[in-house]
Scaffold this motif. Structure first.
Motif, PDB file in Angstrom:
ATOM      1  N   ARG A 175       0.830  -1.207   0.000  1.00 30.95           N
ATOM      2  CA  ARG A 175       0.000   0.000   0.000  1.00 30.95           C
ATOM      3  C   ARG A 175       0.860   1.251   0.000  1.00 30.95           C
ATOM      4  O   ARG A 175       0.522   2.248  -0.642  1.00 30.95           O
ATOM      5  CB  ARG A 175      -0.955  -0.020   1.187  1.00 30.95           C
ATOM      6  N   ASP A 176       1.997   1.199   0.718  1.00 31.24           N
ATOM      7  CA  ASP A 176       2.926   2.335   0.716  1.00 31.24           C
ATOM      8  C   ASP A 176       3.526   2.567  -0.660  1.00 31.24           C
ATOM      9  O   ASP A 176       3.881   3.690  -1.012  1.00 31.24           O
ATOM     10  CB  ASP A 176       4.062   2.111   1.726  1.00 31.24           C
ATOM     11  N   GLY A 189       1.903   2.260  -3.364  1.00 30.31           N
ATOM     12  CA  GLY A 189       0.874   2.755  -4.267  1.00 30.31           C
ATOM     13  C   GLY A 189      -0.188   1.745  -4.649  1.00 30.31           C
ATOM     14  O   GLY A 189      -1.136   2.092  -5.346  1.00 30.31           O
ATOM     15  N   GLU A 190      -0.049   0.505  -4.241  1.00 24.45           N
ATOM     16  CA  GLU A 190      -1.089  -0.493  -4.508  1.00 24.45           C
ATOM     17  C   GLU A 190      -2.250  -0.203  -3.571  1.00 24.45           C
ATOM     18  O   GLU A 190      -2.103  -0.309  -2.363  1.00 24.45           O
ATOM     19  CB  GLU A 190      -0.562  -1.908  -4.238  1.00 24.45           C
ATOM     20  N   GLU A 191      -3.399   0.159  -4.126  1.00 21.19           N
ATOM     21  CA  GLU A 191      -4.521   0.510  -3.266  1.00 21.19           C
ATOM     22  C   GLU A 191      -5.158  -0.710  -2.611  1.00 21.19           C
ATOM     23  O   GLU A 191      -5.415  -0.729  -1.417  1.00 21.19           O
ATOM     24  CB  GLU A 191      -5.564   1.295  -4.064  1.00 21.19           C
ATOM     25  N   ASP A 192      -5.411  -1.731  -3.418  1.00 16.85           N
ATOM     26  CA  ASP A 192      -6.032  -2.948  -2.894  1.00 16.85           C
ATOM     27  C   ASP A 192      -5.338  -4.167  -3.506  1.00 16.85           C
ATOM     28  O   ASP A 192      -5.883  -4.816  -4.399  1.00 16.85           O
ATOM     29  CB  ASP A 192      -7.529  -2.955  -3.214  1.00 16.85           C
TER      30      ASP A 192
END
Length: 101
Positions: free
Chosen positions: A49-50, A52-55
């Motif tokens: 998530r850090d 840039g992967e949202e889900d």
């Protein structure tokens, strides 16, 4: 009210103490594996998530976990140590000077 009993103490001989400690380690190993894996998955999810992967999907999380094999090696070595302890205790206990008939 908690379902977990208070700390219990028993008086046992050294033979039973060694086996009880070994059994305790073996019994709770699966709990330790579960919580270690869960912590690694949460850490990998946070890192994704850090980045840039949202889900991120489960496959990406698992793939990320497997990029750092140190935690897996640690669990493997712990299990190997427990198995070695079992082997040492039981082969030492059953070295009898008699033969089965």
């Amino acid at each position: 009210m908690s379902c977990v009993p208070a700390v219990q103490s028993y008086d046992v001989g050294c033979f039973c103490q060694e086996r009880s400690e070994l059994y305790h380690g073996l019994y709770h190993f699966r709990y330790r594996v579960f919580h270690t894996c869960k912590a690694e998955a949460e850490k990998s999810l946070a890192l994704l998530r850090d980045e840039g992967e949202e889900d991120p999907d489960d496959d990406k999380v698992i793939e990320r976990c497997l990029k750092d094999p140190d935690w897996i090696d640690e669990l493997f070595n712990e299990m190997a140590g427990l198995i070695e302890d079992v082997h040492q205790q039981y082969t030492a206990d059953y070295r009898k000077p008699w033969k089965a008939v």
